[in-house]
Design a protein around this motif. Sequence first.
Motif, PDB file in Angstrom:
ATOM      1  N   GLY A  64      -5.707   3.727  17.260  1.00  0.00           N
ATOM      2  CA  GLY A  64      -5.834   5.151  16.982  1.00  0.00           C
ATOM      3  C   GLY A  64      -4.565   5.837  16.518  1.00  0.00           C
ATOM      4  N   VAL A  65      -3.451   5.099  16.449  1.00  0.00           N
ATOM      5  CA  VAL A  65      -2.179   5.686  16.031  1.00  0.00           C
ATOM      6  C   VAL A  65      -2.046   5.594  14.510  1.00  0.00           C
ATOM      7  CG1 VAL A  65       0.331   5.400  16.120  1.00  0.00           C
ATOM      8  CG2 VAL A  65      -1.026   5.193  18.213  1.00  0.00           C
ATOM      9  N   SER A  66      -1.603   6.674  13.897  1.00  0.00           N
ATOM     10  CA  SER A  66      -1.294   6.690  12.462  1.00  0.00           C
ATOM     11  C   SER A  66       0.207   6.841  12.303  1.00  0.00           C
ATOM     12  CB  SER A  66      -2.020   7.848  11.780  1.00  0.00           C
ATOM     13  OG  SER A  66      -3.415   7.643  11.815  1.00  0.00           O
ATOM     14  N   ARG A  67       0.718   6.351  11.179  1.00  0.00           N
ATOM     15  CA  ARG A  67       2.171   6.372  10.954  1.00  0.00           C
ATOM     16  C   ARG A  67       2.466   6.879   9.553  1.00  0.00           C
ATOM     17  NH1 ARG A  67       5.150   1.918  14.346  1.00  0.00           N
ATOM     18  NH2 ARG A  67       6.779   3.052  13.295  1.00  0.00           N
ATOM     19  N   GLY A  68       3.743   6.954   9.238  1.00  0.00           N
ATOM     20  CA  GLY A  68       4.170   7.389   7.914  1.00  0.00           C
ATOM     21  C   GLY A  68       4.383   8.885   7.897  1.00  0.00           C
ATOM     22  N   PHE A  69       3.506   9.587   7.159  1.00  0.00           N
ATOM     23  CA  PHE A  69       3.562  11.043   7.032  1.00  0.00           C
ATOM     24  C   PHE A  69       4.910  11.489   6.488  1.00  0.00           C
ATOM     25  CE2 PHE A  69       0.404  10.098  10.249  1.00  0.00           C
ATOM     26  CZ  PHE A  69      -0.686  10.806   9.768  1.00  0.00           C
ATOM     27  N   HIS A  70       5.302  10.881   5.355  1.00  0.00           N
ATOM     28  CA  HIS A  70       6.531  11.268   4.675  1.00  0.00           C
ATOM     29  C   HIS A  70       6.499  10.753   3.237  1.00  0.00           C
ATOM     30  CE1 HIS A  70       7.560   7.194   6.164  1.00  0.00           C
ATOM     31  NE2 HIS A  70       8.250   7.106   5.039  1.00  0.00           N
ATOM     32  N   ALA A  71       7.455  11.210   2.463  1.00  0.00           N
ATOM     33  CA  ALA A  71       7.693  10.716   1.107  1.00  0.00           C
ATOM     34  C   ALA A  71       9.185  10.435   1.003  1.00  0.00           C
ATOM     35  CB  ALA A  71       7.274  11.752   0.068  1.00  0.00           C
ATOM     36  N   HIS A  72       9.581   9.798  -0.088  1.00  0.00           N
ATOM     37  CA  HIS A  72      10.990   9.532  -0.353  1.00  0.00           C
ATOM     38  C   HIS A  72      11.354  10.120  -1.712  1.00  0.00           C
ATOM     39  CE1 HIS A  72      11.749   6.803   2.991  1.00  0.00           C
ATOM     40  NE2 HIS A  72      10.527   6.340   2.791  1.00  0.00           N
ATOM     41  N   SER A  73      12.518  10.724  -1.790  1.00  0.00           N
ATOM     42  CA  SER A  73      12.987  11.287  -3.056  1.00  0.00           C
ATOM     43  C   SER A  73      13.289  10.206  -4.083  1.00  0.00           C
ATOM     44  CB  SER A  73      14.241  12.131  -2.828  1.00  0.00           C
ATOM     45  OG  SER A  73      13.949  13.226  -2.005  1.00  0.00           O
ATOM     46  N   ASP A  74      13.969   9.129  -3.669  1.00  0.00           N
ATOM     47  CA  ASP A  74      14.425   8.109  -4.615  1.00  0.00           C
ATOM     48  C   ASP A  74      13.968   6.687  -4.295  1.00  0.00           C
ATOM     49  OD1 ASP A  74      15.983   9.877  -6.270  1.00  0.00           O
ATOM     50  OD2 ASP A  74      17.383  10.013  -4.603  1.00  0.00           O
ATOM     51  N   LEU A  75      13.650   6.414  -3.075  1.00  0.00           N
ATOM     52  CA  LEU A  75      13.362   5.051  -2.623  1.00  0.00           C
ATOM     53  C   LEU A  75      12.012   4.544  -3.122  1.00  0.00           C
ATOM     54  CD1 LEU A  75      14.269   3.318   0.436  1.00  0.00           C
ATOM     55  CD2 LEU A  75      11.859   3.901   0.494  1.00  0.00           C
ATOM     56  N   LYS A  76      11.980   3.279  -3.506  1.00  0.00           N
ATOM     57  CA  LYS A  76      10.745   2.569  -3.841  1.00  0.00           C
ATOM     58  C   LYS A  76      10.497   1.543  -2.744  1.00  0.00           C
ATOM     59  CE  LYS A  76      11.306   2.665  -8.884  1.00  0.00           C
ATOM     60  NZ  LYS A  76      12.391   3.584  -9.050  1.00  0.00           N
ATOM     61  N   GLN A  77       9.233   1.199  -2.520  1.00  0.00           N
ATOM     62  CA  GLN A  77       8.897   0.221  -1.499  1.00  0.00           C
ATOM     63  C   GLN A  77       7.790  -0.701  -1.983  1.00  0.00           C
ATOM     64  OE1 GLN A  77       7.839   3.072   1.611  1.00  0.00           O
ATOM     65  NE2 GLN A  77       9.621   2.413   2.775  1.00  0.00           N
ATOM     66  N   VAL A  78       7.780  -1.907  -1.423  1.00  0.00           N
ATOM     67  CA  VAL A  78       6.637  -2.808  -1.537  1.00  0.00           C
ATOM     68  C   VAL A  78       6.201  -3.110  -0.121  1.00  0.00           C
ATOM     69  CG1 VAL A  78       5.823  -5.093  -2.227  1.00  0.00           C
ATOM     70  CG2 VAL A  78       7.338  -3.813  -3.745  1.00  0.00           C
ATOM     71  N   ALA A  79       4.922  -2.853   0.165  1.00  0.00           N
ATOM     72  CA  ALA A  79       4.348  -3.093   1.493  1.00  0.00           C
ATOM     73  C   ALA A  79       3.380  -4.264   1.411  1.00  0.00           C
ATOM     74  CB  ALA A  79       3.628  -1.846   1.991  1.00  0.00           C
ATOM     75  N   VAL A  80       3.483  -5.167   2.382  1.00  0.00           N
ATOM     76  CA  VAL A  80       2.619  -6.342   2.451  1.00  0.00           C
ATOM     77  C   VAL A  80       2.096  -6.462   3.874  1.00  0.00           C
ATOM     78  CG1 VAL A  80       2.465  -8.846   2.166  1.00  0.00           C
ATOM     79  CG2 VAL A  80       4.057  -7.538   0.757  1.00  0.00           C
ATOM     80  N   CYS A  81       0.802  -6.560   4.014  1.00  0.00           N
ATOM     81  CA  CYS A  81       0.229  -6.784   5.331  1.00  0.00           C
ATOM     82  C   CYS A  81       0.226  -8.296   5.556  1.00  0.00           C
ATOM     83  CB  CYS A  81      -1.172  -6.197   5.400  1.00  0.00           C
ATOM     84  SG  CYS A  81      -1.651  -5.782   7.059  1.00  0.00           S
ATOM     85  N   VAL A  82       1.196  -8.775   6.296  1.00  0.00           N
ATOM     86  CA  VAL A  82       1.375 -10.215   6.516  1.00  0.00           C
ATOM     87  C   VAL A  82       0.209 -10.779   7.318  1.00  0.00           C
ATOM     88  CG1 VAL A  82       2.892 -11.958   7.524  1.00  0.00           C
ATOM     89  CG2 VAL A  82       3.868  -9.993   6.337  1.00  0.00           C
ATOM     90  N   THR A  83      -0.259 -10.006   8.289  1.00  0.00           N
ATOM     91  CA  THR A  83      -1.442 -10.386   9.056  1.00  0.00           C
ATOM     92  C   THR A  83      -2.171  -9.113   9.457  1.00  0.00           C
ATOM     93  OG1 THR A  83      -2.253 -11.764  10.883  1.00  0.00           O
ATOM     94  CG2 THR A  83      -0.292 -10.465  11.309  1.00  0.00           C
TER      95      THR A  83
END
Length: 133
Positions: A44-63
């Motif tokens: 039931g927990v949610s995370r994130g709730f932000h943006a970045h001005s300059d940063l790029k990301q790659v997210a991978v759900c490993v499992t």
Amino acid sequence: MSLFHWIDFPPLGDERGSLVALEANKTIPFEIKRVYYIFGTKEGVSRGFHAHSDLKQVAVCVTGSCRMVLNNGKQKEAVWLDSPTKGLLIEEMVWREMHEFSLDCVLLVMASEYYDESDYIRSYDEFIQKVGE
């Protein structure tokens, strides 16, 4: 126009199992300056709730899996991360939220910059104001 791009990571391996190699400026489209992973997220927990001005990301759900909601101030998209062979490229100035983590979820994130609190936009109202400029 999509708010994100999928990156396919070809699995390598044989009868013993699989391996995915992640390389800066090759499989990941930038120099990786920071890596972290999220795990043990309570139900039931949610995370994130932000943006970045300059940063790029790659997210991978490993499992496991989680649902990512992305928003550029004009358009909103939701996508499931549920494969260790698919990465989600998130550009700068995209609001991100992560929801519905499976109990076994391990979300690996590679970032184009070192941690810098001043790059975070943690207020949605401030984010909407900045993308409207």
